[in-house]
Structure formats: structure tokens, C-alpha cells
Design an enzyme around this catalytic site. Structure first.
Site, short mmCIF file in Angstrom:
data_model
loop_
_atom_site.label_atom_id
_atom_site.label_comp_id
_atom_site.label_asym_id
_atom_site.label_seq_id
_atom_site.Cartn_x
_atom_site.Cartn_y
_atom_site.Cartn_z
N ASN A 45 -18.37 21.27 -1.25
CA ASN A 45 -18.14 21.89 -2.56
C ASN A 45 -17.23 20.99 -3.40
O ASN A 45 -16.30 20.35 -2.88
CB ASN A 45 -17.62 23.32 -2.45
N ILE A 46 -17.54 20.94 -4.68
CA ILE A 46 -16.81 20.08 -5.63
C ILE A 46 -16.44 20.96 -6.83
O ILE A 46 -17.33 21.37 -7.58
CB ILE A 46 -17.69 18.89 -6.08
N GLU A 47 -15.16 21.27 -6.95
CA GLU A 47 -14.73 22.20 -7.99
C GLU A 47 -14.29 21.44 -9.25
O GLU A 47 -14.19 20.21 -9.26
CB GLU A 47 -13.61 23.09 -7.44
N CYS A 56 -21.48 24.05 -5.24
CA CYS A 56 -21.37 24.43 -3.83
C CYS A 56 -21.84 23.28 -2.92
O CYS A 56 -22.61 22.41 -3.34
CB CYS A 56 -22.25 25.64 -3.53
N GLU A 58 -23.95 23.35 -0.49
CA GLU A 58 -25.40 23.35 -0.25
C GLU A 58 -26.13 22.62 -1.38
O GLU A 58 -27.04 21.82 -1.15
CB GLU A 58 -25.94 24.78 -0.17
N CYS A 89 -24.51 31.11 -1.26
CA CYS A 89 -24.42 32.03 -2.41
C CYS A 89 -25.82 32.21 -3.01
O CYS A 89 -26.77 31.49 -2.67
CB CYS A 89 -23.44 31.50 -3.45
N CYS A 92 -27.37 29.07 -4.67
CA CYS A 92 -27.84 28.08 -3.69
C CYS A 92 -29.11 28.56 -2.99
O CYS A 92 -29.99 27.75 -2.68
CB CYS A 92 -26.74 27.79 -2.66
#
Ligand code: THU
Length: 137
Positions: A45-47, A56, A58, A89, A92
Site C-alpha cells: 500500500n502507498i498512501e 492498496c 493488491e 477491499c 481491489c
């Protein structure tokens, strides 16, 4: 897929989790997506400070793979920092449904590598797919 193959994918997802960029949630997630030709695409995940552009694990894995020319997949494993198994989620699930069949195994692991095994079709029944789209125009 046998148990040792499943465990290998879970280990890779746990390893991919280490690359998570999640300064806002502090919740690390990793994914390992297997393409039809056997290649493994890892994602985390990359926020983002603006929150909504966050991605996310995935989807990172799917977008990496598709951008490298892959379009068919045979399995995905997901692992997080949680003591519970982490499931994809809704967004995804929809992205996976674009490229993966209903029977594709989805392995959902917790931080200890304990997992549950399900399928994409079980996670997103009656998905809206390209078949529906093409038949409707
Ligand atoms: N997250 C994933 O990467 N995959 C999931 O299946 C669930 C949620 C991420 C998104 C966000 O960076 C953090 O976990 C908290 O929601």
C-alpha cells in the site's frame, strides 16, 4: 495449488508488506500476484497526504503486472499487520475481477502468516465485468 506453494506466496506478501508507505494509517499491507506464466508481482500500500490518491497493495501488484504486459493471473496472496486475515477491499475486488477469473484463489493472511483460502468469485459474486459492459453497448 499445494500448501507449500500457498505458504511461499504468503511469505512473499509478508515481505512485500515491508515496503509499505503508510505514514497516515500505520497499517502495512503486502500482496503477491502470480501471473499465468508464473511470474510473481509484489505490491504494497502507498498512501498520500491527500488520502484519496492512496493505493492498496493488491492494486499496486495488479497495476505493476498489467503495465509489464501481463493480463492473466492464477493466484494472489495478501498479508498485513493485523492479527486477523486481511481481505481485499471492495475496490481491489473490482480491479481483480477485471483480470482474474471467479475461481482464482485469494489467500488472505495475517501478520503471522496464518491464512484463509477463498476465491475471487466468493468475494465478489455477480461482479460487473467487461462482458456485461460489452453486451450493454
Ligand atoms: N489496504 C490495503 O492495502 N489492502 C487491503 O486489502 C485493505 C486496506 C490499505 C489501504 C490503506 O493504506 C491501509 O491499508 C489502511 O486502510
Amino acid at each position: 495449488m499445494n500448501i507449500s506453494e500457498i505458504k511461499q506466496l504468503v511469505d512473499e506478501a509478508l515481505k512485500a508488506r515491508e515496503r509499505a508507505y503508510c505514514p497516515y494509517s500505520g497499517f502495512r499491507v503486502g500482496a503477491c500476484l502470480v501471473s499465468k506464466n508464473g511470474a510473481h508481482y509484489l505490491g504494497c500500500n502507498i498512501e498520500n497526504a491527500a488520502y484519496s490518491p492512496s493505493n492498496c497493495a493488491e492494486r499496486t501488484a495488479v497495476f505493476k503486472a498489467v503495465s509489464e504486459g501481463e493480463a492473466e493471473f492464477t493466484a494472489i496472496a495478501i498479508a498485513s499487520d493485523s492479527e486477523n486475515a486481511t481481505y481485499p477491499c471492495g475496490v481491489c475486488r473490482q480491479v481483480l475481477a477485471e483480470f482474474c477469473g471467479k475461481d482464482m484463489p485469494v489467500i488472505c493472511a495475517n501478520r503471522n502468516g496464518e491464512y484463509t483460502l477463498t476465491t475471487l468469485g466468493a468475494l465478489l459474486p455477480e461482479a460487473f465485468t467487461k462482458e456485461d459492459f460489452i453486451n450493454g453497448i
